[in-house]
Design an enzyme around this catalytic site. Structure first.
Site, PDB file in Angstrom:
ATOM      1  N   SER A 264       0.819  -1.219   0.000  1.00  0.00           N
ATOM      2  CA  SER A 264       0.000   0.000   0.000  1.00  0.00           C
ATOM      3  C   SER A 264       0.854   1.270   0.000  1.00  0.00           C
ATOM      4  CB  SER A 264      -0.950   0.000   1.197  1.00  0.00           C
ATOM      5  OG  SER A 264      -0.239   0.001   2.417  1.00  0.00           O
TER       6      SER A 264
ATOM      7  N   TYR B  78     -10.831  -8.863   3.418  1.00  0.00           N
ATOM      8  CA  TYR B  78      -9.492  -8.400   3.035  1.00  0.00           C
ATOM      9  C   TYR B  78      -8.487  -9.185   3.857  1.00  0.00           C
ATOM     10  CZ  TYR B  78      -5.889  -4.818   1.973  1.00  0.00           C
ATOM     11  OH  TYR B  78      -4.762  -4.139   1.542  1.00  0.00           O
TER      12      TYR B  78
ATOM     13  N   LYS C 123     -10.284  -0.698  -1.130  1.00  0.00           N
ATOM     14  CA  LYS C 123      -9.566  -1.235   0.026  1.00  0.00           C
ATOM     15  C   LYS C 123     -10.350  -0.980   1.316  1.00  0.00           C
ATOM     16  CE  LYS C 123      -5.116  -0.830   2.410  1.00  0.00           C
ATOM     17  NZ  LYS C 123      -3.802  -0.167   2.446  1.00  0.00           N
TER      18      LYS C 123
END
Length: 564
Positions: free
Chosen positions: A91, A226, A217
């Site tokens: 990320s 996730y 996300k």
């Protein structure tokens, strides 16, 4: 808006090259505002702090390589020129990190520096730094890792050795020939950075991609889908899915990309793979994803293929149950987006919290516990977590179980027990009223154990008792990590008993075969639990909990779930 993009990205031509309308631009502004309200963006001050931490880690990496080089009798000038470089991935590299996010960091070293040096020399260098808040080393992980908190920033550090004598700061990892003569762990370590860089090269508009990915996300995290280890897409898989939609709509704005994301993926012909570019050949004798050659690859339910050589499936962990959950959430998202895009609902509705602990009537609670130290529990619970997907797969074999849905988050607690009997009951998953209990952060506790090792011994009184943090005198500390699996059950009306002894027994044996397993320290237990009996710690503050329904006279008895 930039000029119209006409280049083809990906393995097929775009579906549409239309530019955004005024209404879509307005909707996109509302999306950005909502992401800010949800706390998705970090302040400039915090982002600058991350840069400073990475600069310090770069200096440490160079010091590490130089130190090892000198240990191996290299001349000072050669040791200094051996280099060492850090790369980021995940990320942070994608530019979609949020406050509190980890920085995934790769340290690349020359061929004379080993993985053992990483867990010896580099770890010692880290421990000398005043900025180090926490550290946990996991050398036996699938990708060996050192987890640290440095100046308040969480960093996951992995290491890869290249078959070259020097690693200059100018090095990039684009060249596939750099992968020659590496072992599998080095290849896996390099894969994260190479895949992340390739994703960024394969999207038409990086800013559009990043804003859309931030939203997806956040949605996936809030909806509890996730987690690669639990059988859901992880960060890189969600990134590749968003990137593919960007390729199909190269001139679209982020809000439109999100709408198309749900619309397309609910209709996707799985197991048709999602690919950002054709699979490439390369110089290594390594396996590349190919369902025509490999039966295991044909078994992948929702294949999302990494774009960097050697291409692999990022979603091989998805099971029948988790696929059902993912598709259900995608359909929910698609219905919401239809209304959001015409102004009938706010963006906030897309990001509402999951209902996992309200969704099912029956749950399995998997308790991994240790009577040892927090560091032993961290390793043991990590091992159990890595095997939990196998329990889900075995539960799916039982005809009466329609769905076995693992929750993505574990719950850590530390229990101060009065005696062995109480400790045993805690390890078996019982909530003991007399035990002093609190939620635990195992990484922080590991650090505290290291810092207080000598003072703890001094605090012990004559009969071996010591004071717990709440002031009570205790003899035993038991650490527990609890995982939950929701069950959707469909039984024969005349047989209300569900026997899951076989999958539980197989799961126990799998966990107990761990080389470091010690029956005097480690314990694994599976218990069935009704929704109204779920522990308080799984619910948020102010969240209503399920209540027991009054039985109708005509209703048959409740299902009896029989774990081992």
């Amino acid at each position: 808006m930039n000029s119209i993009i006409t280049k083809t990205y990906g393995v097929t031509p775009p579906i549409s090259t239309a530019s955004p309308t005024e209404a879509e631009i307005g909707m996109n502004e509302k999306l950005i505002d909502e992401l800010k309200r949800q706390g998705s963006f970090e302040s400039e001050e915090e982002s600058q702090k991350r840069v400073e931490v990475l600069n310090k880690l770069q200096a440490l990496a160079e010091e590490f390589v130089r130190s090892v080089s000198l240990q191996k009798n290299m001349a000072e000038v050669i040791a200094r020129d051996a280099g060492g470089k850090i790369f980021t991935f995940g990320s942070y590299r994608l530019g979609v990190y949020s406050p509190g996010s980890d920085i995934d960091t790769l340290i690349v070293v020359p061929k004379h520096v080993t993985r053992e040096n990483f867990f010896d020399v580099f770890e010692k260098l880290l421990r000398k730094r005043v900025e180090l808040d926490e550290i946990a080393c996991v050398p036996d992980a699938f990708v060996p890792i050192i987890k640290i908190k440095f100046s308040g920033i969480s960093v996951d550090l992995i290491c890869a050795r290249l078959d070259i004598p020097q690693v200059p700061l100018s090095l990039t990892l684009d060249d596939k020939n750099l992968l020659r003569n590496l072992d599998e762990k080095d290849l896996r370590a390099l894969n994260g950075t190479r895949v992340t860089d390739e994703i960024l090269r394969l999207v038409p508009q990086p800013i559009v991609f990043k804003h859309a990915l931030r939203a997806i996300k956040l949605w996936a995290q809030r909806r509890a889908i996730y987690s690669n280890v639990m059988g859901f897409p992880g960060g890189v898989a969600w990134a590749m899915l968003v990137a593919r939609i960007c390729q199909l709509y190269p001139n679209a704005i982020s809000a439109t990309v999100i709408s198309k994301f749900f619309n397309i993926l609910t209709k996707w012909s799985w197991p048709q793979p999602v690919m950002l570019k054709p699979i490439e050949d390369g110089p290594l004798q390594v396996r590349v994803w190919n369902p025509k050659l490999y039966p295991a690859d044909r078994a992948h339910r929702m294949p999302i293929i990494t774009p960097a050589y050697p291409s692999m499936c990022a979603t091989h962990n998805i099971s029948a149950s988790t696929q059902k959950v993912i598709m259900s959430e995608l359909k929910r998202g698609a219905a919401l987006m239809d209304e959001i895009m015409i102004g009938k609902r706010p963006w906030a509705d897309l990001f509402t919290k999951h209902d996992f602990f309200h969704r099912y009537k029956y749950y399995l609670a998997v308790y991994a516990s240790s009577k040892g130290t927090a560091e032993q529990q961290l390793k043991w619970s990590g091992l159990v977590e890595s095997k939990l997907r196998q329990l889900v797969l075995k539960l799916e074999w039982i005809d009466s179980i329609e769905l076995a849905h693992p929750f993505i988050k574990e719950f850590d607690q530390v229990h101060y027990c009065a005696d062995e009997e109480e400790a045993k009951r805690v390890a078996d998953g019982e909530q003991i009223a007399t035990a002093s209990t609190k939620e635990a952060d195992l990484m922080k506790t590991v650090k505290a154990e290291e810092n207080k090792e000598h003072s703890d011994k001094a605090a012990a009184n004559g009969d071996g008792e010591k004071k717990a943090e709440d002031g009570t005198t205790t003899k035993l500390v038991v650490y527990t990590t609890t995982f939950f699996i929701g069950l959707e059950i469909n039984l024969d009306p005349h047989n209300k008993q569900l026997d899951i002894q076989w999958p539980c027994k197989e799961f126990y044996e799998m966990c107990r075969s761990w080389p470091e397993y010690d029956e005097d320290i480690n314990c694994i237990c599976v218990r069935n639990i009704r929704n109204f009996n779920l522990p308080d710690y799984v619910f948020g503050e102010g969240e209503a909990r399920p209540v027991r329904q009054k039985k109708s006279k005509r209703k048959l008895a409740d299902v009896e779930v029989r774990p081992l």
